[in-house]
Scaffold this active site. Structure first.
Site, PDB file in Angstrom:
ATOM      1  N   HIS A 239       0.833  -1.197   0.000  1.00 28.99           N
ATOM      2  CA  HIS A 239       0.000   0.000   0.000  1.00 28.99           C
ATOM      3  C   HIS A 239       0.876   1.259   0.000  1.00 28.99           C
ATOM      4  CE1 HIS A 239      -3.684   2.338   1.089  1.00 28.99           C
ATOM      5  NE2 HIS A 239      -2.778   3.147   1.597  1.00 28.99           N
ATOM      6  N   GLU A 243       1.241   3.835  -3.402  1.00 25.90           N
ATOM      7  CA  GLU A 243       0.882   5.253  -3.327  1.00 25.90           C
ATOM      8  C   GLU A 243       2.063   6.146  -3.689  1.00 25.90           C
ATOM      9  OE1 GLU A 243      -1.966   6.658  -3.042  1.00 25.90           O
ATOM     10  OE2 GLU A 243      -3.081   4.800  -2.715  1.00 25.90           O
ATOM     11  N   LYS A 246       2.718   5.987  -7.443  1.00 27.20           N
ATOM     12  CA  LYS A 246       1.738   6.778  -8.188  1.00 27.20           C
ATOM     13  C   LYS A 246       2.093   8.258  -8.148  1.00 27.20           C
ATOM     14  CE  LYS A 246      -2.077   5.329  -6.240  1.00 27.20           C
ATOM     15  NZ  LYS A 246      -3.541   5.281  -5.976  1.00 27.20           N
ATOM     16  N   ASN A 247       2.467   8.747  -6.960  1.00 25.76           N
ATOM     17  CA  ASN A 247       2.834  10.156  -6.825  1.00 25.76           C
ATOM     18  C   ASN A 247       4.070  10.493  -7.659  1.00 25.76           C
ATOM     19  OD1 ASN A 247       0.729  10.653  -5.091  1.00 25.76           O
ATOM     20  ND2 ASN A 247       1.953  10.574  -3.231  1.00 25.76           N
TER      21      ASN A 247
END
Length: 418
Positions: A239, A243, A246-247
């Site tokens: 997780h 994230e 993606k950023n």
């Protein structure tokens, strides 16, 4: 589920009772040791007391939220979900420990877990409803930040307990024979890095029609080998990494634009030390100005367009409510790790995930409802005790400040520590 006044009165009494107790934090080692002995009766006896304590502690804080937030429909939905689940758990408080009870308890946990699947999105929608009402002041923002860190950390911990029990005793295999519930005693960190990268890359390719490559570097301080392994929950690590990827990808693609085919790679360095395992993700996505750094872990701030309720497919798939970073940091802090961002504006950003290397030191970090936490929601923001010069003559401003009593500067909302 509609509850009668008498039923609500009983639940209120039970909430008051269980909220008097502090949650009992477990270490990853305790989770592993308990899972290996796999005694369903012991697990049941522990959870029928511990789950109500954890639920009650956070439910008492929900009622301390600002009235304007409590009035939001989505927050009401979340509150009702918790009341229903709390009531179902306390039915087992004095139940006879037999096979029938154990089976019913396991099924109840699965039902509760499924019921709460969308709680993050629902609570986020409640905050968004409040934001759109324009009924938000600095004090309300500060209370919401404090609460959501604690609320989501509580949720992570409750799901951890439920998942361990249902995976071990509910006949639900997760496909990994060496796993103890949701914990991998020999989690290959690089494997999780690559898995998270590939899935984030898929989204990036879908939207931007290209994506940065991945470079992985390893350094194992303790062993001379080409891998780093840890006793950890792979889904939690995934997780965090997903994230951050993606950023980073979104930053790289938007900073360099479509005029190039040669996007700089995202580099991940994995380091095994004596106390910590560190994963440093470095991108060349242009970085973040220092003025924005404090906002990145706020739940009421997002640089991306808000998700559309109508299911509009034109929003960026690498972003959402803006909860990715604050939730990822909670996953890291849950077992006493952390996530830290370091940025060079005009160049790129480093994101460092810290994890405890030793399973007996990786203890749960849990919110506790007490006088201190209760007082937080009622205490006004502190008056600033540092001066701030934005423009004009410093000496003249200092003279004016010295003659002004109780001067209060606008206070930035900082990410609270759980």
């Amino acid at each position: 589920m509609k509850l009668t006044k008498k039923c609500m009165g009983n639940i209120t009494k039970m909430l008051d009772f269980y909220s008097q107790f502090n949650p009992s934090p477990l270490s990853i080692k305790q989770f592993i040791d308990f899972g290996l002995s796999a005694c369903e009766r012991k697990s049941f006896i522990f959870l029928r007391k511990e789950l109500p304590v954890r639920l009650a502690n956070i439910m008492k804080e929900i009622h301390l939220l600002p009235d304007n937030l409590l009035r939001m429909p989505s927050v009401g939905i979340v509150n009702n979900l918790y009341v229903t689940s709390f009531e179902e758990i306390i039915h087992f408080e004095k139940a006879e420990v037999c096979e029938t009870t154990l089976d019913k308890f396991c099924q109840a946990l699965i039902k509760i877990r499924n019921r709460h699947t969308d709680v993050v999105q629902t609570m986020a929608q409640g905050v968004l409803e409040l934001k759109e009402s324009h009924d938000v002041d600095a004090q309300t923002e500060y209370s919401i930040q404090y609460f959501l860190d604690r609320f989501f950390m509580s949720r992570i911990s409750i799901r951890m307990l439920i998942n361990q029990h249902t995976l071990l005793f509910g006949g639900v295999l997760n496909g990994h024979s060496r796993h103890v519930g949701g914990i991998d005693p020999s989690c290959d960190v690089v494997s999780v890095v690559k898995d998270a990268y590939e899935n984030a890359r898929f989204l990036c390719d879908q939207y931007y029609l290209a994506s940065p490559e991945l470079i992985v570097k390893l350094h194992n301080e303790l062993e001379n080998n080409n891998e780093v392994r840890i006793v950890y929950v792979p889904s939690h690590l995934y997780h965090m990494l997903f994230e951050l990827f993606k950023n980073s990808m979104r930053a790289v693609m938007e900073y360099h634009g479509s005029e190039t085919d040669n996007y700089p790679p995202v580099e991940v360095t994995v380091v095994r030390g004596k106390e910590d395992i560190c994963l440093k993700m470095s991108d060349r996505g242009g970085g973040i100005p220092r003025s924005q750094m404090d906002h990145l872990f706020k739940y009421m701030y997002s640089t991306a367009p808000q998700p559309s309720l109508s299911g509009d497919t034109h929003t960026v798939p690498l972003a959402g409510y803006g909860y990715g970073l604050p939730l990822s940091r909670l996953y890291a802090r849950y077992f006493h790790g952390d996530i830290v961002l370091l940025s060079c504006e005009g160049y790129g950003t480093d994101a460092v995930i810290y994890l405890k290397a030793l399973s007996n030191e990786a203890n749960e970090l849990l919110p506790v409802f007490n006088k201190t936490s209760s007082k937080f929601y009622r205490t006004p923001l502190p008056t600033a005790d540092w001066s701030s010069q934005v423009g004009g003559n410093m000496a003249a401003r200092q003279l004016r400040m010295s003659s002004t009593q109780g001067h209060r500067l606008p206070h930035g909302l900082e990410a609270s520590h759980c």
